[in-house]
Design an enzyme around this catalytic site. Structure first.
Site, PDB file in Angstrom:
ATOM      1  N   ASP A   1      26.463-122.957  24.039  1.00 51.07           N
ATOM      2  CA  ASP A   1      25.188-122.438  23.513  1.00 51.07           C
ATOM      3  C   ASP A   1      24.622-123.492  22.565  1.00 51.07           C
ATOM      4  OD1 ASP A   1      23.088-120.693  22.821  1.00 51.07           O
ATOM      5  OD2 ASP A   1      24.186-119.882  21.120  1.00 51.07           O
ATOM      6  N   SER A   2      23.412-123.250  22.084  1.00 57.14           N
ATOM      7  CA  SER A   2      22.796-124.183  21.142  1.00 57.14           C
ATOM      8  C   SER A   2      23.392-124.019  19.745  1.00 57.14           C
ATOM      9  CB  SER A   2      21.303-123.907  21.060  1.00 57.14           C
ATOM     10  OG  SER A   2      21.099-122.635  20.467  1.00 57.14           O
TER      11      SER A   2
ATOM     12  N   TYR B   1      17.088-124.564  20.826  1.00 52.08           N
ATOM     13  CA  TYR B   1      16.633-124.960  22.160  1.00 52.08           C
ATOM     14  C   TYR B   1      15.264-124.318  22.458  1.00 52.08           C
ATOM     15  CZ  TYR B   1      21.391-126.426  23.772  1.00 52.08           C
ATOM     16  OH  TYR B   1      22.604-127.046  23.960  1.00 52.08           O
ATOM     17  N   GLY B   2      15.024-123.198  21.745  1.00 50.63           N
ATOM     18  CA  GLY B   2      13.898-122.311  22.080  1.00 50.63           C
ATOM     19  C   GLY B   2      12.542-122.950  22.207  1.00 50.63           C
TER      20      GLY B   2
ATOM     21  N   CYS C   1      23.542-119.055  26.718  1.00 54.18           N
ATOM     22  CA  CYS C   1      22.272-119.232  26.020  1.00 54.18           C
ATOM     23  C   CYS C   1      21.172-118.852  27.002  1.00 54.18           C
ATOM     24  CB  CYS C   1      22.129-120.690  25.599  1.00 54.18           C
ATOM     25  SG  CYS C   1      20.475-121.096  25.034  1.00 54.18           S
ATOM     26  N   ASN C   2      20.372-117.872  26.628  1.00 56.66           N
ATOM     27  CA  ASN C   2      19.327-117.408  27.554  1.00 56.66           C
ATOM     28  C   ASN C   2      18.300-118.498  27.847  1.00 56.66           C
ATOM     29  OD1 ASN C   2      19.483-114.216  27.904  1.00 56.66           O
ATOM     30  ND2 ASN C   2      20.199-114.769  25.866  1.00 56.66           N
ATOM     31  N   THR C   3      17.983-119.288  26.822  1.00 54.66           N
ATOM     32  CA  THR C   3      16.966-120.327  26.998  1.00 54.66           C
ATOM     33  C   THR C   3      17.468-121.386  27.987  1.00 54.66           C
ATOM     34  OG1 THR C   3      16.484-119.975  24.658  1.00 54.66           O
ATOM     35  CG2 THR C   3      15.393-121.828  25.730  1.00 54.66           C
TER      36      THR C   3
ATOM     37  N   CYS D   1      18.367-113.181  23.397  1.00 58.07           N
ATOM     38  CA  CYS D   1      18.867-114.459  22.885  1.00 58.07           C
ATOM     39  C   CYS D   1      20.262-114.173  22.356  1.00 58.07           C
ATOM     40  CB  CYS D   1      17.954-114.958  21.766  1.00 58.07           C
ATOM     41  SG  CYS D   1      18.674-116.292  20.767  1.00 58.07           S
ATOM     42  N   THR D   2      21.200-115.045  22.643  1.00 55.16           N
ATOM     43  CA  THR D   2      22.593-114.737  22.296  1.00 55.16           C
ATOM     44  C   THR D   2      22.850-114.777  20.783  1.00 55.16           C
ATOM     45  OG1 THR D   2      23.216-117.045  22.708  1.00 55.16           O
ATOM     46  CG2 THR D   2      23.504-115.488  24.517  1.00 55.16           C
ATOM     47  N   HIS D   3      21.913-115.287  20.023  1.00 52.25           N
ATOM     48  CA  HIS D   3      22.055-115.244  18.564  1.00 52.25           C
ATOM     49  C   HIS D   3      21.723-113.842  17.996  1.00 52.25           C
ATOM     50  CE1 HIS D   3      22.134-119.624  18.720  1.00 52.25           C
ATOM     51  NE2 HIS D   3      22.382-119.664  17.420  1.00 52.25           N
TER      52      HIS D   3
END
Ligand code: DGL
Length: 248
Positions: A10-11, A42-43, A73-75, A180-182
């Site tokens: 992920d970012s 990354y968004g 990471c969805n992005t 978003c995974t955050h």
């Protein structure tokens, strides 16, 4: 002989929310988690840059003996999964996506707020999903800058951000897609503003799918469940936070 691992990236720290779900189903796998905090967020990055970043990380994880890659990471999934799958054809690539189909399947009749990065909301991949499962009472909210302050663990800024951007939806939405995974890391703060909402998150179904596919391909292992953490800035504080979240 070195064991085969599951590589996940992920970012930053957000992907740990995905890893947690995976470990529940696959406790006997070894993992490498790559937190690309140097490139966070990354968004709002251009597609080309995200492709290059994801390519580099995938290559590094494969060199470290990973048998498959999970894009947590969805992005990155929205923008680079197709490219990575085409480039590394022989490697199983798993990618998270906003749980919008789950809303369609389980809570279609309620107003829905989709929170995700600008990159995810504007991506072709998400728009295909959205059109397919549109419940005609959905608000799409690009949360510019939110993943960044979660990554930096800036609690006050997060509360201010949510207050400013979510208050208008209070009482209006019953479902919230954490795209978003955050964002699962701030579920309680979101609930404080929106009240009693139902959250939808793609990590559980991704974990189920991963287990099923590794089983079919005869790639499941019986290892010790070792987890290696790599941060692209080599920050010890990230490692500490990672294991805190993982063990919470
Ligand atoms: N955690 C990421 C996601 O799921 C990315 C956040 C970011 O780097 O902007 O989209």
């Amino acid at each position: 002989m070195e064991t085969k691992k599951i590589g996940i990236f992920d970012s930053g720290i957000g992907g740990v929310t995905v890893l947690k779900e995976i470990i529940k189903l696959l406790p006997n796998e070894d993992y490498i988690f790559y937190s690309d905090s140097i490139n966070n967020p990354y968004g709002d990055k251009e597609d080309k840059e995200i492709l290059e970043i994801c390519d580099k990380i995938t290559k590094e994880l494969l060199e470290k003996n990973c048998k498959c890659i999970v894009i947590a990471c969805n992005t990155a999934s929205a923008k680079a999964a197709k490219f990575i799958r085409e480039k590394y054809k022989e490697v199983p690539i798993f990618a998270i996506e906003p749980a919008y189909k789950m809303v369609h399947d389980f809570a279609y009749n309620k107003s829905t707020l989709v929170m995700a990065t600008k990159g995810t909301i504007e991506s072709e991949k998400f728009n295909i999903l959205y059109k397919k499962y549109d419940n005609h009472q959905t608000y799409l909210l690009p949360c510019i800058g939110l993943a960044d302050i979660i990554e930096k663990n800036e609690k006050e800024k997060i509360d201010e951000y949510l207050e400013k951007n979510l208050t208008q939806y209070r009482g209006k939405v019953g479902n919230v897609v954490l795209g978003c995974t955050h964002y699962p890391l701030i579920k309680e703060q979101i609930q404080n503003i929106l009240g009693d909402v139902k959250f939808f998150y793609g990590a559980t179904s991704l974990a189920e799918y991963l287990k099923e596919k590794l089983g079919e391909k005869n790639l499941l292992e019986n290892n010790t469940g070792k987890i290696e953490f790599i941060d692209s800035q080599h920050l010890l504080i990230k490692e500490e936070r990672f294991f805190n979240i993982l063990n919470s």
